[in-house]
Motif scaffolding. Sequence first.
Motif, PDB file in Angstrom:
ATOM      1  N   ASN A 194       0.738  -1.124   0.075  1.00 16.31           N
ATOM      2  CA  ASN A 194       0.073   0.104   0.073  1.00 16.31           C
ATOM      3  C   ASN A 194       0.941   1.217   0.066  1.00 16.31           C
ATOM      4  OD1 ASN A 194      -2.581  -1.459  -0.001  1.00 16.31           O
ATOM      5  ND2 ASN A 194      -2.239  -1.621   2.331  1.00 16.31           N
ATOM      6  N   VAL A 195       0.724   2.197  -0.945  1.00 14.82           N
ATOM      7  CA  VAL A 195       1.439   3.226  -1.043  1.00 14.82           C
ATOM      8  C   VAL A 195       0.592   4.590  -0.606  1.00 14.82           C
ATOM      9  CG1 VAL A 195       2.798   4.878  -2.418  1.00 14.82           C
ATOM     10  CG2 VAL A 195       2.950   2.349  -2.698  1.00 14.82           C
ATOM     11  N   LYS A 196       0.598   5.231   0.393  1.00 14.11           N
ATOM     12  CA  LYS A 196      -0.138   6.747   0.543  1.00 14.11           C
ATOM     13  C   LYS A 196       0.073   7.913  -0.635  1.00 14.11           C
ATOM     14  CE  LYS A 196      -1.772   9.359   4.509  1.00 14.11           C
ATOM     15  NZ  LYS A 196      -1.535   9.536   6.017  1.00 14.11           N
TER      16      LYS A 196
ATOM     17  N   ARG B 208      -4.549  11.020 -10.412  1.00 13.13           N
ATOM     18  CA  ARG B 208      -3.237  11.361 -11.071  1.00 13.13           C
ATOM     19  C   ARG B 208      -2.311  10.095 -11.230  1.00 13.13           C
ATOM     20  NH1 ARG B 208       0.210  16.188  -8.991  1.00 13.13           N
ATOM     21  NH2 ARG B 208       0.761  14.871  -7.303  1.00 13.13           N
ATOM     22  N   VAL B 209      -2.235   9.453 -10.241  1.00 13.42           N
ATOM     23  CA  VAL B 209      -1.349   8.218 -10.286  1.00 13.42           C
ATOM     24  C   VAL B 209      -1.889   7.118 -11.052  1.00 13.42           C
ATOM     25  CG1 VAL B 209      -0.225   6.250  -8.847  1.00 13.42           C
ATOM     26  CG2 VAL B 209      -0.414   8.699  -7.966  1.00 13.42           C
TER      27      VAL B 209
ATOM     28  N   ARG C  92       6.949   8.742  -7.189  1.00 13.56           N
ATOM     29  CA  ARG C  92       7.432   9.702  -8.028  1.00 13.56           C
ATOM     30  C   ARG C  92       6.212  10.555  -8.927  1.00 13.56           C
ATOM     31  NH1 ARG C  92      11.988   6.277  -8.538  1.00 13.56           N
ATOM     32  NH2 ARG C  92      11.184   5.542 -10.476  1.00 13.56           N
ATOM     33  N   ALA C  93       5.162   9.513  -9.234  1.00 13.01           N
ATOM     34  CA  ALA C  93       4.172  10.095  -9.984  1.00 13.01           C
ATOM     35  C   ALA C  93       3.264  10.955  -9.145  1.00 13.01           C
ATOM     36  CB  ALA C  93       3.200   8.845 -10.579  1.00 13.01           C
ATOM     37  N   ASP C  94       3.154  10.618  -7.768  1.00  8.54           N
ATOM     38  CA  ASP C  94       2.203  11.593  -6.972  1.00  8.54           C
ATOM     39  C   ASP C  94       3.095  12.764  -6.326  1.00  8.54           C
ATOM     40  OD1 ASP C  94      -0.066  11.653  -5.452  1.00  8.54           O
ATOM     41  OD2 ASP C  94       1.128  11.495  -3.789  1.00  8.54           O
TER      42      ASP C  94
ATOM     43  N   THR D 283     -11.545   3.247  -0.157  1.00 15.51           N
ATOM     44  CA  THR D 283     -11.881   3.804   1.066  1.00 15.51           C
ATOM     45  C   THR D 283     -10.918   4.732   1.742  1.00 15.51           C
ATOM     46  OG1 THR D 283     -11.211   1.632   1.908  1.00 15.51           O
ATOM     47  CG2 THR D 283     -13.649   1.998   1.341  1.00 15.51           C
ATOM     48  N   GLU D 284      -9.657   4.665   1.201  1.00 14.96           N
ATOM     49  CA  GLU D 284      -8.485   5.427   1.769  1.00 14.96           C
ATOM     50  C   GLU D 284      -7.528   6.025   0.773  1.00 14.96           C
ATOM     51  OE1 GLU D 284      -6.979   2.937   5.428  1.00 14.96           O
ATOM     52  OE2 GLU D 284      -8.006   1.236   4.216  1.00 14.96           O
ATOM     53  N   PRO D 285      -6.776   6.767   1.292  1.00 11.21           N
ATOM     54  CA  PRO D 285      -5.981   7.604   0.098  1.00 11.21           C
ATOM     55  C   PRO D 285      -4.827   6.779  -0.232  1.00 11.21           C
ATOM     56  CG  PRO D 285      -5.620   8.529   2.296  1.00 11.21           C
ATOM     57  CD  PRO D 285      -6.782   7.552   2.383  1.00 11.21           C
ATOM     58  N   LEU D 286      -4.938   5.566  -0.715  1.00 10.35           N
ATOM     59  CA  LEU D 286      -3.920   4.585  -1.050  1.00 10.35           C
ATOM     60  C   LEU D 286      -3.949   4.366  -2.591  1.00 10.35           C
ATOM     61  CD1 LEU D 286      -4.276   2.361   2.077  1.00 10.35           C
ATOM     62  CD2 LEU D 286      -2.491   4.230   1.874  1.00 10.35           C
ATOM     63  N   ILE D 287      -2.886   3.770  -3.143  1.00 10.11           N
ATOM     64  CA  ILE D 287      -2.674   3.034  -4.231  1.00 10.11           C
ATOM     65  C   ILE D 287      -2.137   1.796  -3.727  1.00 10.11           C
ATOM     66  CG2 ILE D 287      -1.505   2.692  -6.511  1.00 10.11           C
ATOM     67  CD1 ILE D 287      -3.326   4.849  -6.399  1.00 10.11           C
TER      68      ILE D 287
END
Length: 453
Positions: free
Chosen positions: A382-384, A390-391, A450-452, A421-425
């Motif tokens: 999980n990446v916040k 955008r990502v 990097r994309a974020d 449900t959360e600000p995650l990729i």
Amino acid sequence: MRILFGTDGIRGIAGAELSAELAFKVGNAIALIEKERQRHKVAGNPQLFVGKDTRVSCDMLCNALSAGAAAGGLCVYDCGVLPTPALAYITRLHGSAGVMISASHNTYEFNGLKILRDGFKLPDAEEARIEKVVLSDGVDVCTHAGIGRVLDYSQARGEYVRWVLGKYPDGRIGFPGKSAVRVVMDPGNGAAYRIAPEVLRVLGVEVLLVNDEPDGFNINLECGSQHTHTLRRKVLETKADFGIAYDGDADRCIFVDDRGKLTDGDKLMAVTALYYRDKGILTGNQIVATVMSNLGLETFLKENHIGMERTRVGDRYVLEKMLANDRVLGGEQSGHVIFLDRSTTGDGLITSLTVLEAVAHFGLPLSRLTERIPEYPQILRNVKVNDRERVMESAAIKEAIEECKGALGDDGRILLRPSGTEPLIRIMLEGKDMDVICRIAEEIAAKVERADA
């Protein structure tokens, strides 16, 4: 793009993203829509049933939502602490709408609103309609006899328990050669902490409990379906036959077998698919799973001449495909399993009982039934992020995904998706070599960051 609703209703930090004001507006929007829908069905005020889990913010949100609904002309029935599937059954029993106040597997500071109707979660189009009303900032207020009431409906718990027990006219689940079956249960200090052990005990199961003392703050806190270390230890200590863990609103469950090994939703679907096939009720000889289910499940089912259809992540999408293709069994690796011949939604208690039936049917320990199911190495990362959209639209990310697919070939999978449900990729990789997929996962995670940026 929807603003309020994710893949499982509205969710956020209680008092911040999910405020009492927002709950009032949601209740009021539901009233506007339900009055229109129910105007030819009932005498008096249309109904809304409300349930909640055990987190501290539930009372605040329940009162606010109920006030908004009553102001808009609904008669609100407060069902108290109740699992989501129990509320789903109540709405089906009464042909009405309902709202479950819960943030499922999240910890106490989160909460959420799941809207139900006639036993089912609302489709995306209906949620979008409610969201449009809420964001319009208008409030529909009745006067005189049009104002609704808020009434206690604690009998909802008994209605659900009687319905579940009614599926077992013999009054027990029989295990050949065993006088008693011992289960260690972890309700995660959540909504099932009373109902689930009560039902199993009535059916002749010995139940030992851990994490069954909710205080408003300890729901899902190092316990329940996502944190099974205590449960696994207790199963081994007590020489139990099973361990069962629920999440906060008990619409999912995870098992621990007699050897203390975790048995996730994929393996539960595999065992119950074989059971349903033996009973002759596995429609189309197919089940429905999501893109997150392990390749091992698909391989095992194929070896047993059972097909598997995949859909996007979310039990609502599993259900949609089940209904469209006339399937009776489907679910998610996380433990949301739907048995459409028994319930209209993922139900942790129904899943528990069905798995116990399957184990009794085969006459083997759960560990023996699942040891033949292969499990490909799988990693979840999980990446916040600040901007999920955008990502996901980044050309660099898309190119990296295609490169990884080429490297994995037919022996692996990669899935990148935004959390609903959360600000995650969420990054999922699966393959035969754990070192390889771990390396790829870290590379993708770095590119997401990097994309974020």
